[in-house]
Design a protein around this motif. Structure first.
Motif, PDB file in Angstrom:
ATOM      1  N   VAL A 232      64.746  45.245  35.989  1.00 23.29           N
ATOM      2  CA  VAL A 232      63.670  44.687  34.797  1.00 23.29           C
ATOM      3  C   VAL A 232      64.720  45.103  34.064  1.00 23.29           C
ATOM      4  O   VAL A 232      65.338  46.590  33.991  1.00 23.29           O
ATOM      5  N   CYS A 233      64.052  44.919  32.421  1.00 23.92           N
ATOM      6  CA  CYS A 233      64.624  45.060  31.798  1.00 23.92           C
ATOM      7  C   CYS A 233      62.995  45.066  30.810  1.00 23.92           C
ATOM      8  O   CYS A 233      62.592  44.395  31.261  1.00 23.92           O
ATOM      9  N   GLY A 234      63.088  44.754  29.130  1.00 22.28           N
ATOM     10  CA  GLY A 234      62.238  44.265  28.025  1.00 22.28           C
ATOM     11  C   GLY A 234      61.054  45.138  28.292  1.00 22.28           C
ATOM     12  O   GLY A 234      61.249  46.693  28.851  1.00 22.28           O
ATOM     13  N   GLU A 235      60.227  44.914  27.855  1.00 22.52           N
ATOM     14  CA  GLU A 235      58.853  45.886  27.913  1.00 22.52           C
ATOM     15  C   GLU A 235      57.883  45.844  29.095  1.00 22.52           C
ATOM     16  O   GLU A 235      57.056  44.733  29.588  1.00 22.52           O
ATOM     17  N   VAL A 236      57.476  47.349  30.091  1.00 22.53           N
ATOM     18  CA  VAL A 236      56.727  47.005  31.565  1.00 22.53           C
ATOM     19  C   VAL A 236      55.555  48.222  31.379  1.00 22.53           C
ATOM     20  O   VAL A 236      56.253  49.060  31.193  1.00 22.53           O
ATOM     21  N   SER A 237      54.473  47.692  31.335  1.00 26.70           N
ATOM     22  CA  SER A 237      53.521  48.279  30.940  1.00 26.70           C
ATOM     23  C   SER A 237      52.453  48.700  32.859  1.00 26.70           C
ATOM     24  O   SER A 237      51.956  47.474  33.038  1.00 26.70           O
ATOM     25  N   ASN A 238      52.187  49.815  33.290  1.00 21.99           N
ATOM     26  CA  ASN A 238      51.520  49.997  34.036  1.00 21.99           C
ATOM     27  C   ASN A 238      51.619  49.154  35.247  1.00 21.99           C
ATOM     28  O   ASN A 238      50.316  48.745  34.938  1.00 21.99           O
ATOM     29  N   SER A 239      52.388  48.513  35.315  1.00 22.87           N
ATOM     30  CA  SER A 239      53.037  47.381  36.441  1.00 22.87           C
ATOM     31  C   SER A 239      53.479  48.487  37.964  1.00 22.87           C
ATOM     32  O   SER A 239      54.387  49.177  37.780  1.00 22.87           O
ATOM     33  N   ASN A 255      49.491  45.467  33.595  1.00 25.66           N
ATOM     34  CA  ASN A 255      49.268  45.695  34.018  1.00 25.66           C
ATOM     35  C   ASN A 255      48.961  44.720  35.492  1.00 25.66           C
ATOM     36  O   ASN A 255      48.458  44.185  35.543  1.00 25.66           O
ATOM     37  N   ALA A 256      50.009  44.604  35.912  1.00 27.22           N
ATOM     38  CA  ALA A 256      50.830  42.935  36.642  1.00 27.22           C
ATOM     39  C   ALA A 256      50.991  43.923  37.928  1.00 27.22           C
ATOM     40  O   ALA A 256      51.586  45.270  38.362  1.00 27.22           O
ATOM     41  N   VAL A 257      50.809  43.561  39.128  1.00 25.35           N
ATOM     42  CA  VAL A 257      51.587  43.367  39.844  1.00 25.35           C
ATOM     43  C   VAL A 257      52.659  42.479  41.010  1.00 25.35           C
ATOM     44  O   VAL A 257      52.399  41.180  40.637  1.00 25.35           O
ATOM     45  N   LEU A 258      53.297  42.928  40.937  1.00 21.10           N
ATOM     46  CA  LEU A 258      54.108  41.480  42.045  1.00 21.10           C
ATOM     47  C   LEU A 258      55.190  42.210  43.474  1.00 21.10           C
ATOM     48  O   LEU A 258      55.499  42.871  43.763  1.00 21.10           O
ATOM     49  N   GLY A 259      55.416  40.477  44.228  1.00 17.64           N
ATOM     50  CA  GLY A 259      55.704  40.801  45.527  1.00 17.64           C
ATOM     51  C   GLY A 259      56.930  41.495  45.086  1.00 17.64           C
ATOM     52  O   GLY A 259      57.584  41.813  44.784  1.00 17.64           O
ATOM     53  N   GLU A 260      57.502  40.990  46.710  1.00 17.83           N
ATOM     54  CA  GLU A 260      59.093  40.592  46.773  1.00 17.83           C
ATOM     55  C   GLU A 260      59.882  39.558  46.923  1.00 17.83           C
ATOM     56  O   GLU A 260      59.039  38.590  46.854  1.00 17.83           O
ATOM     57  N   PHE A 290      36.265  33.473  40.894  1.00 20.26           N
ATOM     58  CA  PHE A 290      36.729  34.598  39.855  1.00 20.26           C
ATOM     59  C   PHE A 290      35.886  35.492  40.385  1.00 20.26           C
ATOM     60  O   PHE A 290      33.942  35.674  39.865  1.00 20.26           O
ATOM     61  N   GLU A 291      36.172  36.876  40.879  1.00 23.86           N
ATOM     62  CA  GLU A 291      35.740  37.954  40.214  1.00 23.86           C
ATOM     63  C   GLU A 291      35.526  38.907  39.469  1.00 23.86           C
ATOM     64  O   GLU A 291      36.674  39.485  38.988  1.00 23.86           O
ATOM     65  N   HIS A 292      34.617  40.163  39.074  1.00 26.94           N
ATOM     66  CA  HIS A 292      34.938  40.724  37.819  1.00 26.94           C
ATOM     67  C   HIS A 292      35.122  42.178  38.197  1.00 26.94           C
ATOM     68  O   HIS A 292      35.577  42.777  39.052  1.00 26.94           O
ATOM     69  N   THR A 293      36.823  42.359  37.356  1.00 27.02           N
ATOM     70  CA  THR A 293      37.606  43.831  37.913  1.00 27.02           C
ATOM     71  C   THR A 293      36.556  44.746  37.595  1.00 27.02           C
ATOM     72  O   THR A 293      37.354  45.692  37.913  1.00 27.02           O
ATOM     73  N   GLY A 294      36.031  44.464  36.675  1.00 27.47           N
ATOM     74  CA  GLY A 294      35.559  45.681  35.789  1.00 27.47           C
ATOM     75  C   GLY A 294      36.624  46.588  34.737  1.00 27.47           C
ATOM     76  O   GLY A 294      35.761  47.231  34.244  1.00 27.47           O
ATOM     77  N   LEU A 295      37.555  45.954  34.616  1.00 27.36           N
ATOM     78  CA  LEU A 295      38.665  46.328  33.752  1.00 27.36           C
ATOM     79  C   LEU A 295      39.054  45.131  32.685  1.00 27.36           C
ATOM     80  O   LEU A 295      38.794  44.576  32.617  1.00 27.36           O
ATOM     81  N   GLN A 296      39.405  45.898  31.546  1.00 26.19           N
ATOM     82  CA  GLN A 296      39.453  45.565  30.501  1.00 26.19           C
ATOM     83  C   GLN A 296      40.576  45.109  30.474  1.00 26.19           C
ATOM     84  O   GLN A 296      40.663  43.832  29.549  1.00 26.19           O
ATOM     85  N   PHE A 297      41.711  45.245  30.975  1.00 30.14           N
ATOM     86  CA  PHE A 297      43.291  45.188  31.069  1.00 30.14           C
ATOM     87  C   PHE A 297      43.820  45.085  32.297  1.00 30.14           C
ATOM     88  O   PHE A 297      43.030  46.053  33.196  1.00 30.14           O
ATOM     89  N   CYS A 298      43.979  43.273  32.153  1.00 36.49           N
ATOM     90  CA  CYS A 298      44.409  43.409  33.688  1.00 36.49           C
ATOM     91  C   CYS A 298      44.839  41.760  33.129  1.00 36.49           C
ATOM     92  O   CYS A 298      45.084  41.221  32.625  1.00 36.49           O
TER      93      CYS A 298
END
Length: 391
Positions: A232-239, A255-260, A290-298
Motif C-alpha cells: 500500500v501507499c497513498g492515504e488509507v483510512s479505516n480500511s 472506510n473500505a474493504v478489499l478482498g484478495e 440497496f440497504e441502509h447501513t446507518g453509517l455516514q462514512f462508507c
C-alpha cells in the motif's frame, strides 16, 4: 473435541467476499475469523460452507462435534461456555445460535430443536460487509491484546519517531525506518517480515500483517488492516485489505474493504462521505437492493481479483463484485456485478478465460499457483452472478 466453523445465516449479507471464501476466512482486526477461533480454542477448525467451496475449504466430521457460527468472534468467556456444552445442547444469544454440539450438521438449527443455554456476555458479530471496517477498531485492539500478551516486541529502530511506544509491537523480521508511528488512539502491530518504508506517517490502530509493505510516504490511520503480502501507499483510512492485494501508489481509500488479489491503480480514489452528509446505502446481495447501513462514512467494497485503472473514481458506498476490471473516466455505478469490464460509459462481460490469464500471472508474482480448484470456484461465481450482468 472436533470444531467446525459454519457460515450461518449471515453468509449472503457478506457477499461479494463470501463468493470466494467461507465466512471464517474473512479478515478483521489482525487475524482472520478462523485464526481467532483456532487461537482461542487451541485447536484446528474445519469448515461447513457452500458445496462449491468445500474442495478448498474442507469439512471433517466425527461422532462428536461443536459447530460455531463463524460470524461471531471469540472471547475467553464465550469459548469457556462453548467448551461446557453437552451433546445436543446449543449456546445462544437472545434468539440467535452461536454454537451447538452434535454428531452431524443441523441445517436449520434453532432454539426449539436444541436445549439452549443463553450467553449473556458481550460478543462481536460480523453480520454485514460494512461491519468489517466499522468494527475493525475494537477487533484490532482485542487481537493485539491477545497476540502480544506476555510477549516483548522486537527492537524498533531509533531512526523512527514514536508516540506511545508501549502500544507498538514488531514481530520477528519486521522493518520500520525513518517513519512516524503514533499509537495514541490505537495499537500498531507490524507482522513477521513486514516493512514500513521511509517517510511513512502511521496513526494507530494499524495491523500490517506478515510480509505486507507500506511504501515510501504512506499515510495510514485508524483503524486499518493490511493483510499478508499486500502493498500500500497513498492515504488509507479505516480500511481492511484481506491479503495479496495492491494499492501501491497515491490516491485515497477510506472506510473500505478489499478482498484478495485486488489492484488499485495509481491516483484512484473512493468517496466515503455523501455531499449532503446523509447516511449511506449499500448494495446487499441477499435482498438484491440497496440497504441502509446507518453509517455516514462508507466507501468501497471490492471482491477478490477485481482491479482498477489509473485515476479511477468511486462514489460513496460502491460495491464491486469478483473479477471485475474498472476503467475509463467518470464514476461507475454504485453496484458493479462480478466479471464486469468497463466503467462509467458502460460494461461488457469479462469472460473467465481472460480473467484467469490475469489471475495466473498476478498470483505467480507472489509465488502462489492459480490451480484448477481456484478456477472451479471462480467459474461457479461466474454462473451465480449472471443474473446481475445485463450485457
Amino acid at each position: 473435541m472436533n470444531y467446525i466453523l459454519f457460515d450461518g445465516p449471515m453468509r449472503n449479507n457478506l457477499l461479494p467476499f463470501t463468493f470466494t471464501r467461507p465466512v471464517a476466512e474473512i479478515r478483521v482486526g489482525i487475524m482472520t475469523i478462523r485464526e481467532k477461533w483456532e487461537a482461542y480454542l487451541k485447536r484446528g477448525c474445519t469448515f461447513h460452507t457452500e458445496e462449491y467451496l468445500s474442495k478448498k475449504y474442507s469439512l471433517t466430521l466425527t461422532q462428536d462435534n461443536i459447530f460455531i457460527d463463524s460470524s461471531f468472534l471469540p472471547t475467553k468467556k464465550v469459548v469457556a461456555k462453548i467448551k461446557e456444552l453437552d451433546f445436543g445442547q446449543a449456546l445462544a444469544q437472545e434468539d440467535t445460535i452461536i454454537a451447538y454440539r452434535s454428531s452431524s450438521v443441523v441445517e436449520d438449527v434453532d432454539l426449539v430443536s436444541m436445549n439452549s443455554i443463553i450467553f449473556e456476555g458481550k460478543i462481536i458479530r460480523i453480520a454485514h460487509t460494512w461491519d468489517i471496517f466499522s468494527k475493525n477498531e475494537e477487533v484490532l485492539q482485542a487481537d493485539f491484546d491477545f497476540i502480544t500478551e506476555g510477549r516483548k516486541s522486537q527492537p524498533i529502530s531509533k531512526t523512527n519517531n514514536l508516540i506511545c511506544p508501549e502500544r507498538i509491537f514488531l514481530e520477528e523480521g519486521a522493518k520500520v525506518e525513518y517513519s512516524i508511528l503514533n499509537a495514541t488512539d490505537g495499537p500498531i502491530y507490524i507482522g513477521k517480515n513486514a516493512e514500513i518504508w521511509e517517510g511513512s506517517l502511521i496513526r494507530g490502530g494499524l495491523a500490517l500483517c506478515e510480509k505486507a509493505i507500506i511504501k515510501m510516504g504512506g499515510k495510514l490511520y485508524g483503524s486499518t488492516t493490511i493483510g499478508p503480502h499486500s502493498k500500500v501507499c497513498g492515504e488509507v483510512s479505516n480500511s481492511v485489505i484481506f491479503g495479496y492485494s495492491s494499492k501501491g501508489h497515491e490516491g485515497y481509500l477510506g472506510n473500505a474493504v478489499l478482498g484478495e488479489w485486488c489492484n488499485i491503480g495509481a491516483d484512484s480514489n473512493n468517496s466515503n462521505l455523501k455531499n449532503n452528509y446523509a447516511k449511506v446505502r449499500l448494495w446487499n446481495y441477499a435482498t438484491e437492493k440497496f440497504e441502509h447501513t446507518g453509517l455516514q462514512f462508507c466507501g468501497l467494497m471490492m471482491g477478490d481479483h477485481s482491479k482498477t485503472a489509473i485515476n479511477t473514481m468511486f462514489n460513496t458506498g460502491t460495491v464491486i463484485g469478483v473479477n471485475s476490471n474498472i476503467y475509463v473516466p467518470g464514476f461507475p455505478r454504485n453496484f458493479v456485478p462480478s466479471f464486469s469490464w468497463g466503467g462509467a460509459s458502460g460494461f461488457s462481460t469479462y469472460m473467465p478465460n481472460k480473467a484467469f490469464e490475469a489471475a495466473e500471472v498476478m498470483m505467480a508474482r507472489r509465488g502462489v499457483e492459480f490451480n484448477q480448484t481456484e478456477a472451479d470456484i471462480l467459474n461457479h461465481v461466474f454462473e451465480l452472478t449472471k443474473k446481475w450482468r445485463n450485457y
